[in-house]
Design an enzyme around this catalytic site. Structure first.
Site, PDB file in Angstrom:
ATOM      1  N   GLN A 213      -4.964  -2.208   9.479  1.00  0.00           N
ATOM      2  CA  GLN A 213      -4.865  -3.478   8.754  1.00  0.00           C
ATOM      3  C   GLN A 213      -5.511  -4.594   9.572  1.00  0.00           C
ATOM      4  O   GLN A 213      -5.250  -4.730  10.768  1.00  0.00           O
ATOM      5  CB  GLN A 213      -3.380  -3.800   8.475  1.00  0.00           C
ATOM      6  CG  GLN A 213      -3.162  -4.989   7.581  1.00  0.00           C
ATOM      7  CD  GLN A 213      -3.725  -4.784   6.170  1.00  0.00           C
ATOM      8  OE1 GLN A 213      -3.742  -3.678   5.659  1.00  0.00           O
ATOM      9  NE2 GLN A 213      -4.197  -5.847   5.563  1.00  0.00           N
TER      10      GLN A 213
ATOM     11  N   ASP B 292     -11.284   2.422   4.132  1.00  0.00           N
ATOM     12  CA  ASP B 292     -11.695   1.026   3.963  1.00  0.00           C
ATOM     13  C   ASP B 292     -13.207   0.892   3.818  1.00  0.00           C
ATOM     14  O   ASP B 292     -13.704  -0.180   3.482  1.00  0.00           O
ATOM     15  CB  ASP B 292     -11.261   0.208   5.182  1.00  0.00           C
ATOM     16  CG  ASP B 292      -9.928  -0.485   4.971  1.00  0.00           C
ATOM     17  OD1 ASP B 292      -9.554  -0.694   3.805  1.00  0.00           O
ATOM     18  OD2 ASP B 292      -9.286  -0.827   5.975  1.00  0.00           O
TER      19      ASP B 292
ATOM     20  N   LYS C 150       0.839  -1.212   0.000  1.00  0.00           N
ATOM     21  CA  LYS C 150       0.000   0.000   0.000  1.00  0.00           C
ATOM     22  C   LYS C 150       0.868   1.256   0.000  1.00  0.00           C
ATOM     23  O   LYS C 150       0.565   2.237  -0.687  1.00  0.00           O
ATOM     24  CB  LYS C 150      -0.932  -0.015   1.226  1.00  0.00           C
ATOM     25  CG  LYS C 150      -2.029  -1.079   1.125  1.00  0.00           C
ATOM     26  CD  LYS C 150      -2.870  -1.209   2.381  1.00  0.00           C
ATOM     27  CE  LYS C 150      -3.838  -2.391   2.236  1.00  0.00           C
ATOM     28  NZ  LYS C 150      -4.810  -2.532   3.314  1.00  0.00           N
TER      29      LYS C 150
HETATM   30  N1  LIG Z   1      -7.931  -2.910   6.696  1.00  0.00           N
HETATM   31  C1  LIG Z   1      -8.009  -3.893   5.773  1.00  0.00           C
HETATM   32  N2  LIG Z   1      -7.531  -5.102   6.068  1.00  0.00           N
HETATM   33  C2  LIG Z   1      -7.623  -6.091   5.119  1.00  0.00           C
HETATM   34  C3  LIG Z   1      -8.160  -5.831   3.843  1.00  0.00           C
HETATM   35  C4  LIG Z   1      -8.668  -4.536   3.586  1.00  0.00           C
HETATM   36  O1  LIG Z   1      -9.199  -4.235   2.483  1.00  0.00           O
HETATM   37  N3  LIG Z   1      -8.548  -3.589   4.567  1.00  0.00           N
HETATM   38  N4  LIG Z   1      -8.137  -6.814   2.855  1.00  0.00           N
HETATM   39  C5  LIG Z   1      -7.308  -7.985   3.047  1.00  0.00           C
HETATM   40  C6  LIG Z   1      -5.840  -7.827   2.714  1.00  0.00           C
HETATM   41  N5  LIG Z   1      -5.487  -6.860   1.669  1.00  0.00           N
HETATM   42  C7  LIG Z   1      -5.533  -5.545   1.936  1.00  0.00           C
HETATM   43  O2  LIG Z   1      -5.424  -5.075   3.023  1.00  0.00           O
HETATM   44  C8  LIG Z   1      -4.852  -7.291   0.451  1.00  0.00           C
HETATM   45  C9  LIG Z   1      -4.908  -8.591   0.028  1.00  0.00           C
HETATM   46  C10 LIG Z   1      -4.205  -9.007  -1.119  1.00  0.00           C
HETATM   47  C11 LIG Z   1      -3.447  -8.110  -1.842  1.00  0.00           C
HETATM   48  C12 LIG Z   1      -2.603  -8.516  -3.011  1.00  0.00           C
HETATM   49  O3  LIG Z   1      -2.204  -7.685  -3.803  1.00  0.00           O
HETATM   50  N6  LIG Z   1      -2.294  -9.800  -3.111  1.00  0.00           N
HETATM   51  C13 LIG Z   1      -1.424 -10.322  -4.155  1.00  0.00           C
HETATM   52  C14 LIG Z   1      -0.646 -11.522  -3.632  1.00  0.00           C
HETATM   53  C15 LIG Z   1       0.278 -11.182  -2.517  1.00  0.00           C
HETATM   54  C16 LIG Z   1       0.878 -12.406  -1.880  1.00  0.00           C
HETATM   55  O4  LIG Z   1       1.617 -13.117  -2.539  1.00  0.00           O
HETATM   56  O5  LIG Z   1       0.560 -12.627  -0.702  1.00  0.00           O
HETATM   57  C17 LIG Z   1      -2.238 -10.814  -5.346  1.00  0.00           C
HETATM   58  O6  LIG Z   1      -3.380 -11.271  -5.136  1.00  0.00           O
HETATM   59  O7  LIG Z   1      -1.722 -10.757  -6.447  1.00  0.00           O
HETATM   60  C18 LIG Z   1      -3.414  -6.796  -1.432  1.00  0.00           C
HETATM   61  C19 LIG Z   1      -4.109  -6.391  -0.297  1.00  0.00           C
HETATM   62  C20 LIG Z   1      -7.378  -8.413   4.505  1.00  0.00           C
HETATM   63  N7  LIG Z   1      -7.143  -7.333   5.395  1.00  0.00           N
END
Ligand SMILES: Nc1nc2c(c(=O)[nH]1)N[C@@H](CN(C=O)c1ccc(C(=O)N[C@@H](CCC(=O)O)C(=O)O)cc1)CN2
Length: 286
Positions: free
Chosen positions: A97, A118, A53
């Site tokens: 988070q 969020d 982020k």
């Molecule tokens: N406060 C928050 N917490 C969480 C959220 C949220 O929207 N707000 N969502 C999820 C986690 N998340 C963002 O926070 C998130 C999940 C996945 C990715 C991402 O880019 N993933 C990559 C792979 C990364 C890896 O290898 O682990 C992909 O899918 O290509 C970004 C953000 C829970 N918590």
């Protein structure tokens, strides 16, 4: 048939270009958006998400501040940081988070709703229920934006959402049933008796159950769009909710990684920029 790839990474790159231009317009008006994140503990996945982020913000000209708290921090300690960020004028938007392992309702309720990027503050979720404009939770609105960018129709479509969690399933059902999306939504979950009977009818399946390979090819209508939101891990690698052979049946499919995850990041950036535009009275693009 091999499904068209719903490439979240590519859409993230496009959206960064679009948002960079809006940040530049804000800068001309003397406004620099600032995102803060609060991370509790050292969970590797959460640490990666928060790092991503901040990198994204830097790439579009948004300043960002990290508040990393040690594992075992108390609820009072987290709330004190939330209070500080609510007051800081240089922080136009922030998030805590998840998961923190603490009382999420107490934490989310303490965030100033006008800085809640969020869209998870009870007021903002209530605004979604009552059809009032408010920031929308990043993963569900990212699913909708991804389908929109690939011209997958939602108007009148049968959508099955698998999973009823706070950050994906529940708000996604609300977003998809707005007049602007106009989909018919079936929410499935661990209490659903015959999941396949529902998914086989669906034009769009969003799998957010966190159960690896719960969606198999026989459960998908030929040509349907399938979005994999699963983030379980096997040997350190993401094990999505959708079996790889679904690509032979579906019309559209997200890779995982590279599908919905990057869209979550894209929509966070969009929410940050929109919050700053709103605060500065700058009209967002139509
Ligand atoms: N406060 C928050 N917490 C969480 C959220 C949220 O929207 N707000 N969502 C999820 C986690 N998340 C963002 O926070 C998130 C999940 C996945 C990715 C991402 O880019 N993933 C990559 C792979 C990364 C890896 O290898 O682990 C992909 O899918 O290509 C970004 C953000 C829970 N918590």
């Amino acid at each position: 048939m091999t499904a068209t790839v719903l490439d979240g990474k590519a859409v993230l790159a496009t959206m960064k270009d679009e948002l960079r231009a809006r940040v530049a317009r804000l800068a001309e008006a003397g406004v620099v958006p600032g995102l803060a994140t609060v991370l509790v503990g050292d969970d590797p996945a959460s640490t990666w998400y928060v790092g991503a982020k901040h990198k994204d913000c830097a790439e579009i000209g948004v300043t960002s501040i990290r508040k990393d708290l040690p594992a075992g921090s108390s609820l009072e300690g987290v709330l004190a940081v939330v209070d500080e960020l609510n007051e800081r004028p240089d922080v136009t938007a922030f998030l805590v988070q998840q998961p923190t392992g603490l009382d999420e309702f107490a934490i989310l309720s303490r965030v100033d709703p006008s800085k809640d990027v969020d869209g998870l503050h009870p007021f903002n979720l209530g605004s979604l229920v009552m059809n009032k404009k408010a920031p929308l939770p990043c993963t569900p609105v990212g699913c909708v934006e991804l389908l929109r960018r690939y011209d997958v129709p939602l108007n009148g479509a049968e959508v099955v959402v698998v999973g009823r969690g706070l950050t994906v399933g529940r708000p996604l059902g609300l977003i998809l049933t707005r007049r602007s999306e106009n989909a018919t939504v079936t929410m499935c979950h661990t209490g659903t008796k015959d999941l396949a009977a529902h998914t086989r009818q669906a034009d769009v399946v969003v799998a957010a159950a966190g159960v690896p390979d719960i969606i198999t090819p026989d459960m998908v209508k030929p040509g349907a769009a399938v979005l994999d939101v699963g983030v379980a891990r096997r040997d350190g690698k993401i094990a999505g909710d959708v079996h790889k052979d679904v690509a032979e049946v579906a019309g559209y499919l997200t890779p995982n990684p590279g599908g919905v995850g990057p869209m979550t990041r894209a929509m966070l950036l969009a929410n940050v920029v929109e919050a700053a535009e709103r605060a500065a009275g700058v009209e967002p693009p139509a």
